[in-house]
Enzyme design. Structure first.
Site, mmCIF file in Angstrom:
data_model
loop_
_atom_site.group_PDB
_atom_site.id
_atom_site.type_symbol
_atom_site.label_atom_id
_atom_site.label_comp_id
_atom_site.label_asym_id
_atom_site.label_seq_id
_atom_site.Cartn_x
_atom_site.Cartn_y
_atom_site.Cartn_z
ATOM 1 N N SER A 152 0.844 -1.200 0.000
ATOM 2 C CA SER A 152 0.000 0.000 0.000
ATOM 3 C C SER A 152 0.874 1.243 0.000
ATOM 4 O O SER A 152 2.010 1.231 0.492
ATOM 5 C CB SER A 152 -0.899 0.009 1.242
ATOM 6 O OG SER A 152 -1.507 1.268 1.425
ATOM 7 N N TYR A 165 -1.287 -0.529 10.219
ATOM 8 C CA TYR A 165 -1.451 -0.995 8.841
ATOM 9 C C TYR A 165 -0.247 -0.565 7.994
ATOM 10 O O TYR A 165 0.322 -1.379 7.255
ATOM 11 C CB TYR A 165 -2.737 -0.421 8.268
ATOM 12 C CG TYR A 165 -2.985 -0.714 6.807
ATOM 13 C CD1 TYR A 165 -3.452 -1.958 6.397
ATOM 14 C CD2 TYR A 165 -2.785 0.262 5.834
ATOM 15 C CE1 TYR A 165 -3.701 -2.231 5.066
ATOM 16 C CE2 TYR A 165 -3.029 0.006 4.492
ATOM 17 C CZ TYR A 165 -3.487 -1.242 4.111
ATOM 18 O OH TYR A 165 -3.727 -1.495 2.780
#
Length: 215
Positions: A152, A165
């Site tokens: 990501s 995350y």
């Protein structure tokens, strides 16, 4: 797009086998259809059987060679069971592993609990690490294995309420580098892809949370 590219033999995956984790929604779903368009035979996993069944029904109608099984990638025994299924299904070899499954639950760092931390690391990093370990002999057996980590942009840039995350995806990027070096001798290629914001159900949930925090 995939059908056009498939006509170019340089991009053909005809007869290649692939496992895509989290293949029923969002990026994973799109990856499955792209791989099939290039000629691959694909197996998917998801936590929810009804999601798998719905996708397989749709793909069967389109003539796509896709199978699926239930697996919560946060569970070590279920990861092992998944790879046993793959070993049987693809006769001891695997050409492509796409570590796509994972999620982000928006939580500020000061509110992050031990349970939240464990869930984020298990779903986004530990699962990919362990599945790569389990897949290694199958990828090596193929003679030209490939691992793709779906990371990501949060692994490179700072965003609010996704610190764990982002850290997990950053660890994934480093893992890709290490495995690319360590497993090159086994003809296994490893890459990490870090997409930006893509309109998926997961992304919408995160942005709804951020907007709610600002209001």
């Amino acid at each position: 797009m995939a059908q056009v590219i498939a006509n170019d033999k340089r991009w053909s995956l005809q007869g290649k086998t692939a496992l895509v984790t989290g293949g029923t929604k969002g990026i994973g779903h799109a990856i499955v259809e792209e791989l099939v368009g290039l000629g691959a035979i694909v197996h998917i996993c998801s936590r929810t059987k009804s999601d798998i069944d719905a996708c397989l029904l749709d793909w069967k109608a389109k003539g796509f060679p896709v199978t699926g099984s239930v697996c919560d990638v946060c569970s070590r025994p279920q990861r092992q069971s998944l790879m046993e299924t793959i070993t049987s299904l693809f006769h001891g070899t695997l050409d492509i592993l796409v570590n796509n499954a994972g999620y982000a639950t928006p939580t500020s760092t000061v509110d992050c609990t031990a349970e939240h931390f464990s869930e984020m690391m298990a779903s986004n990093f530990e699962s990919a690490y362990h599945l790569s370990q389990l897949a290694h002999p199958l990828l090596k057996s193929s003679g030209a294995g490939n691992i793709v980590f779906i990371s990501s942009i949060a692994s490179f840039m700072a965003f609010q309420v996704v610190s764990v995350y982002g850290a997990a995806k950053g660890a994934m990027n480093q893992l890709a580098k290490n495995l690319a070096c360590e497993w090159a001798k086994d003809n296994i290629r490893v890459n990490s892809v870090a997409p930006g914001v893509i309109r998926t159900t997961l992304a919408e949930e995160v942005f709804f949370f951020l907007l709610k925090c600002k209001s």
